[in-house]
Every structure is written in C-alpha cells, then in structure tokens.
Design a protein around this motif. Structure first.
Motif, PDB file in Angstrom:
ATOM      1  N   ASN A 173      77.733 -20.435  -3.430  1.00 34.30           N
ATOM      2  CA  ASN A 173      76.644 -19.498  -3.629  1.00 34.30           C
ATOM      3  C   ASN A 173      75.366 -20.302  -3.843  1.00 34.30           C
ATOM      4  OD1 ASN A 173      76.372 -19.910  -6.736  1.00 34.30           O
ATOM      5  ND2 ASN A 173      78.552 -19.471  -6.410  1.00 34.30           N
ATOM      6  N   TYR A 174      74.256 -19.635  -3.903  1.00 35.97           N
ATOM      7  CA  TYR A 174      72.981 -20.357  -4.000  1.00 35.97           C
ATOM      8  C   TYR A 174      72.848 -21.115  -5.317  1.00 35.97           C
ATOM      9  CZ  TYR A 174      68.037 -21.427  -3.605  1.00 35.97           C
ATOM     10  OH  TYR A 174      66.847 -22.103  -3.545  1.00 35.97           O
ATOM     11  N   ILE A 307      75.975 -13.730  -2.562  1.00 33.06           N
ATOM     12  CA  ILE A 307      76.666 -13.641  -1.276  1.00 33.06           C
ATOM     13  C   ILE A 307      76.045 -14.523  -0.196  1.00 33.06           C
ATOM     14  CG2 ILE A 307      75.318 -11.682  -0.440  1.00 33.06           C
ATOM     15  CD1 ILE A 307      79.138 -12.145  -0.077  1.00 33.06           C
ATOM     16  N   ASN A 308      74.733 -14.784  -0.278  1.00 28.01           N
ATOM     17  CA  ASN A 308      74.061 -15.585   0.742  1.00 28.01           C
ATOM     18  C   ASN A 308      74.105 -17.063   0.397  1.00 28.01           C
ATOM     19  OD1 ASN A 308      73.397 -13.425   2.351  1.00 28.01           O
ATOM     20  ND2 ASN A 308      71.307 -13.237   1.581  1.00 28.01           N
ATOM     21  N   SER A 312      71.967 -15.710   6.344  1.00 28.81           N
ATOM     22  CA  SER A 312      71.950 -14.319   5.883  1.00 28.81           C
ATOM     23  C   SER A 312      72.857 -13.460   6.755  1.00 28.81           C
ATOM     24  CB  SER A 312      70.519 -13.778   5.910  1.00 28.81           C
ATOM     25  OG  SER A 312      69.960 -13.887   7.212  1.00 28.81           O
ATOM     26  N   GLY A 315      76.278 -13.880   5.362  1.00 33.12           N
ATOM     27  CA  GLY A 315      76.322 -13.118   4.117  1.00 33.12           C
ATOM     28  C   GLY A 315      76.465 -11.626   4.382  1.00 33.12           C
ATOM     29  N   ARG A 410      83.382 -18.150   5.016  1.00 34.41           N
ATOM     30  CA  ARG A 410      82.496 -18.869   4.103  1.00 34.41           C
ATOM     31  C   ARG A 410      82.668 -20.379   4.211  1.00 34.41           C
ATOM     32  NH1 ARG A 410      78.316 -17.552   2.772  1.00 34.41           N
ATOM     33  NH2 ARG A 410      78.558 -16.000   1.130  1.00 34.41           N
TER      34      ARG A 410
END
Length: 577
Positions: A173-174, A307-308, A312, A315, A410
């Motif tokens: 995740n970010y 999620i991103n 995107s 995501g 992912r």
C-alpha cells in the motif's frame, strides 16, 4: 443484507464462546456455555467453511511466500524512507568499529516512540548483512500483520477461516511505499494486542490489564501512531461490548451486571495507557508537540492509499473484483460481519476526520490510519460457504481462486514496477562506489516535485547508500532530535538537515556564492562544506549547472553525481583509506 444474527446477540456477547451455528447465547461472566454444533466433522473439516485448520495453515504459508516474492528479489526495494532507516541501523551496528562513522555520528539512546527497528536490526546484523536484515524485518512485519488478522478473525468468530487471506494484497500500500517501517510492524503488533484483550476479556481483570500494559509499552516504543491504533480498536470494542451488555438479565434466572459495574469495566480499559503521558514527557519527542497541522484535503487520498499502489487501474480492478465478490456473497447471505466491525468503522471514521496531517512533526499522521483499520475490518468478516448452495469442491476452489487472484494481481503489479526500477537502483549503487570513503555528500533536487511521483520514491533517500557503503556524511540522513536516536556530532551538525525538510534545489545552490554564505540554511556553504553533490530527479536534458565548481563523475537515470572541485577534501578521516 449482512447476515450476522448468529455472530452476536444484541443483549450478550462472549467473543471466544460462540459459533456461527450456536443455538444459545452466553452472557459475559456466565459459567454456562451455549450448546454448540460440532465445529468439525469426522475428517477434521469445518461443516461451515469446509476447510480444515491444516488447509488454512497451508494456504497462509503459500500466500505469505507469494506476497514476499518482491521483497526477496529486491534487497533494496524502491520505497522512500526505507534506505534512510537502513543507514541508521548500519550506523548503530558499526559505529564502534568504523572511525569515519564515529567522526560524523553519535547514538544517543532516549525514550522515543519510534525505536523498533533500531533495537532489532543491529542485532540481526551480527549474523547477516544489513540488506538481508532489512528484508527479514520487512517479511516478519508482513507475517505479524497477517497472522494478527487471522487470529483476530478466529477470536471474533470462534473458528479459523480462509477469508482473512483477502488481507494479503493490502500488504503493499502507499503507506508501505513511503517506508514507515516501524509503523508497518506496529500494525501487526496492534492486531495481536487486540486479540489478547478479547481473549482475556472475560477472565481475571488484573491479568487482562497487565497483558494490555505490556502491549502498550511495546507499541509505544514501536510507533506512537501504532499505539493509537490499538487504543482506537479497544475503544470500539469496549463501546460495542457496553452496548450489548445491558443491566437487564439476558437469560431466565440470571442477574445482569449493574450499569456502574459495566462503566467501571469500560473505564478500566484505559488504565494501561496511563504511563504513556509521563513517558512522552520524559521523551525529547515531547518538544515537538507544538508541530501540529491539519490538511482536510488529503482525507480521500488516505482512503485510496489502502488500495492504490503504482497503478490506479490495478487498484480499481482489485476494488471491482472485491466489490463483485462481496455483493455476490451478501446476496446469498454467505458473508457475515461482526457487530464490533460496525462500531469500529463508526469510531474510526470520526477519529480519521478529526486527526491532523502532522503530529509531533511527523507527516501523514491521519493518512496512515485507514490501512490499519482495513486489516481489523477484514478480521470482522466471516464466510458461510454452505449458503451458496453449490457443490463443495466448486465453492472451495472458487473462494481460494478469487483470493489468489487478488494477491497475484497485486504482487505482479509490484514486481513488474520494481523490476523496471532495478537498473536505476543498480546504477545508483555503482555511483556510490566512486565516492571517497569518509566523504561529505550533499543532496539537491533538479525537480522539487520529483519525489511526488510514486515511481521515484526509491530515489528520494538513495544517497543514504553512501552511509552504508562509504561511511559518508549525507545531508539527508534522519537525525532529528526527538524522532531518532541518531545525531550528528557538533562539528558537522550545521552541515546536515536536522528538520526533515526537503533538500535544496540546484537553483538554490547556484544563487549562493562564496561571498554570500550567510543565513541559517545548512547548505549555504556547499562549495566548501561538502566533497560530492547528488542532484536527483534530473531529466534527459540536464546539463552541468556549474562547470566551474562541479565535475561530473557519474550520470544515471534521473540523477547525477558531481565532485565539488572547490571543496576542502583533505580530512583527518582520509588516512583510513
């Protein structure tokens, strides 16, 4: 609608004592347990989920290995703060035997709520390289988070489930890409702390509070925000329990607990947190308490960070697959959500909207919260595959296939991007080898916004490699008093960033001449204070901005390494070469 009628009763709750097929209810504190349908049939499989404990354990190991593939293949993953933290671990481990590091740096152990890596990695370095130690810590953090999600799900629903496998894709995740490793490991620790609290909820009060106090202490030294996550989870759980435990009796002939007793239980939950304030006041971090700032505009971004990652589109694809799967399961009443989860979402939403962006001079304070809550929310869900009315083999294979698809997409996304960035990372490491040992290295940006691109995060602190490989002084190493135990010695403190600010742009450096070096900026005497200059986020049209002072010695993708010709290179530490 969500079918959770079997998971809780609006009057009673015993987190460890109910089954999805329970006929009765258990009042907190009651010695009578409800009648339970058999949890497993003759071959050890759950009649509800149709997965044995062994099968779930095997899937956990398989999914964990797949999730760890990008980390295993990339000793230096391109995430932002990670290499900076790794350089600090190296200094802590090597400063006693490295004269150059000892000349520049000193380690001052203090009560700081950000010490987990500092305590663990220097120990691991005794038996492995610093890069391998970082990989081990990262994978261990993954396992801690995922096992905590599974254990919380088991504690809430009374059985092991495959549904928490849905948490695996969220490991990337970010917040993880930013490289906040102490907080990442703290997510897993906070999950296990909540598991322990629920498991001990109906047992001895002193035991429960003692165990909670141990977790509070561990989380405090792990990361202050992780401690806050645990506190939020406890608040939601106790509010939920207070709501479902009225004073009226739940069963005939049984006396309910009076409201004052239940309120005492509720308030006692906070007792293990009382030492946090004096610990903070003892800490140099307390001096940063005035550094608070709100930025409401980034609240949506914080949700998207769950999620991103890099794309995107990916995501959105993951979100769409998940939404379709959830909708299908809800339609067939095969997905249930524990009542605690609803309270958690409500409390979490209020806290998230109220939180500032900066607390104790630490950025992204609010935007880190959603990913922590996401793992707790997943743990609140449960599957009942029998309600789908399909053949068992198809149901089992389909459930695992969907969960595997989410993880595979992912991992493929992350691995593809990291592989494409590997040549750049290799060239940067090659440039570091050209730096003299014990040198002083400045960092500047060609594009001040270059670090905003998620694909450039690995370059933001890449110059800290020179600390590990060449025992160098680097201007961007984290040495903020109150946030790290690593400090720069007095002779060199004025030459580094001690505020976690952004490096100067190359235009900033060029505007400062040898005759105009006044001011508070640490980089104003760059022509004489440093031996080398990294210029980051360059483009193909980049040219030497100051040929009179800068001699290019390495050109890489999006960076340049220069030797500063006017620098006073003769240092006492050079004799070590």
């Amino acid at each position: 609608m969500v079918d959770h009628a079997h998971s809780f009763d609006v009057r009673t709750f015993a987190p460890h004592a109910f089954d999805a097929l329970d006929v009765g209810t258990l009042r907190p504190g009651s010695r009578c347990r409800p009648k339970r349908s058999p949890a497993h049939d003759h071959d050890g499989k759950s009649p509800n989920l149709d997965f044995s404990r062994g099968q779930i354990a095997a899937l956990f190991v398989l999914f964990a290995f797949i999730a760890a593939v990008p980390v295993l293949l990339h000793p230096l993953p391109p995430i932002s703060d990670y290499i900076n933290h790794l350089s600090r671990m190296h200094i802590i481990a090597a400063i006693g035997r490295d004269s150059d590091l000892a000349r520049f740096y000193q380690v001052h152990w203090e009560v700081i709520p950000n010490l987990m890596m500092d305590m663990i990695l220097p120990v691991l370095v005794r038996i492995m390289s610093i890069y391998a130690a970082g990989q081990a810590y990262m994978i261990a953090s993954f396992v801690l988070i995922l096992s905590g999600t599974f254990a919380l799900n088991r504690q809430l629903h009374g059985r092991w489930s495959v549904l928490p496998l849905a948490a695996f894709p969220l490991l990337y995740n970010y917040v993880f890409l930013v490289g906040t490793m102490n907080y990442v490991s703290g997510i897993g620790l906070s999950l296990w702390a909540l598991v322990a609290w629920i498991a001990l909820r109906e047992r001895n009060l002193v035991l429960r509070l003692t165990v909670s106090a141990v977790f509070v202490a561990a989380l405090f030294f792990c990361h202050l925000f992780a401690l806050g996550t645990y506190g939020l989870g406890l608040l939601a759980f106790e509010l939920h329990r207070l709501w479902i435990s009225p004073s009226l009796p739940a069963l005939p002939g049984k006396r309910g607990r009076a409201l004052p007793a239940r309120l005492f239980d509720f308030v006692a939950t906070g007792l293990p947190f009382l030492p946090v304030l004096p610990l903070m006041m003892m800490s140099p971090t307390w001096g940063l308490r005035s550094e608070i700032g709100w930025e409401p505009a980034g609240k949506i971004d914080g949700l998207l960070y769950v999620i991103n990652v890099y794309s995107s589109t990916v995501g959105a694809l993951l979100a769409a697959v998940l939404a379709v799967a959830v909708g299908f399961l809800l339609y067939h009443r095969a997905l249930r959500f524990h009542a605690f989860g609803f309270v958690l979402l409500a409390v979490g939403a209020v806290v998230y909207m109220a939180m500032p962006r900066v607390i104790f001079d630490t950025y992204m304070a609010d935007q880190r919260l959603p990913i922590s809550l996401a793992f707790m929310v997943i743990a609140c869900a449960q599957l009942d595959l029998r309600r789908l009315g399909l053949r068992h083999a198809f149901v089992r294979q389909g459930a695992v296939a969907v969960l595997f698809l989410l993880l595979a997409v992912r991992v493929l996304e992350v691995q593809t991007v990291w592989a494409s960035l590997s040549p750049g990372a290799a060239s940067f490491r090659e440039s570091v080898a050209l730096i003299d040992r014990g040198a002083k290295v400045a960092v500047a940006y060609a594009d001040p916004d270059g670090g905003d691109n998620v694909r450039n995060l690995g370059l933001v602190h890449a110059a800290c490699l020179a600390v590990i490989e060449r025992s160098a002084l680097v201007t961007t190493v984290f040495t903020v008093v109150g946030k790290q135990v690593l400090h720069v010695r007095a002779d060199y403190r004025a030459r580094v960033d001690t505020q976690d600010g952004s490096p100067p742009t190359i235009e900033n450096l060029l505007r400062v001449s040898d005759h105009d070096a006044s001011g508070d900026d640490y980089w104003r005497r760059w022509t004489t204070d440093y031996d080398y200059l990294y210029v980051l986020f360059t483009d193909a049209r980049h040219e030497n901005p100051d040929p009179a002072r800068l001699a290019p010695i390495f050109a890489g993708e999006k960076f340049m390494l220069y030797r500063i010709e006017n620098a006073q290179i003769a240092d006492a530490g050079r004799s070590a070469r």
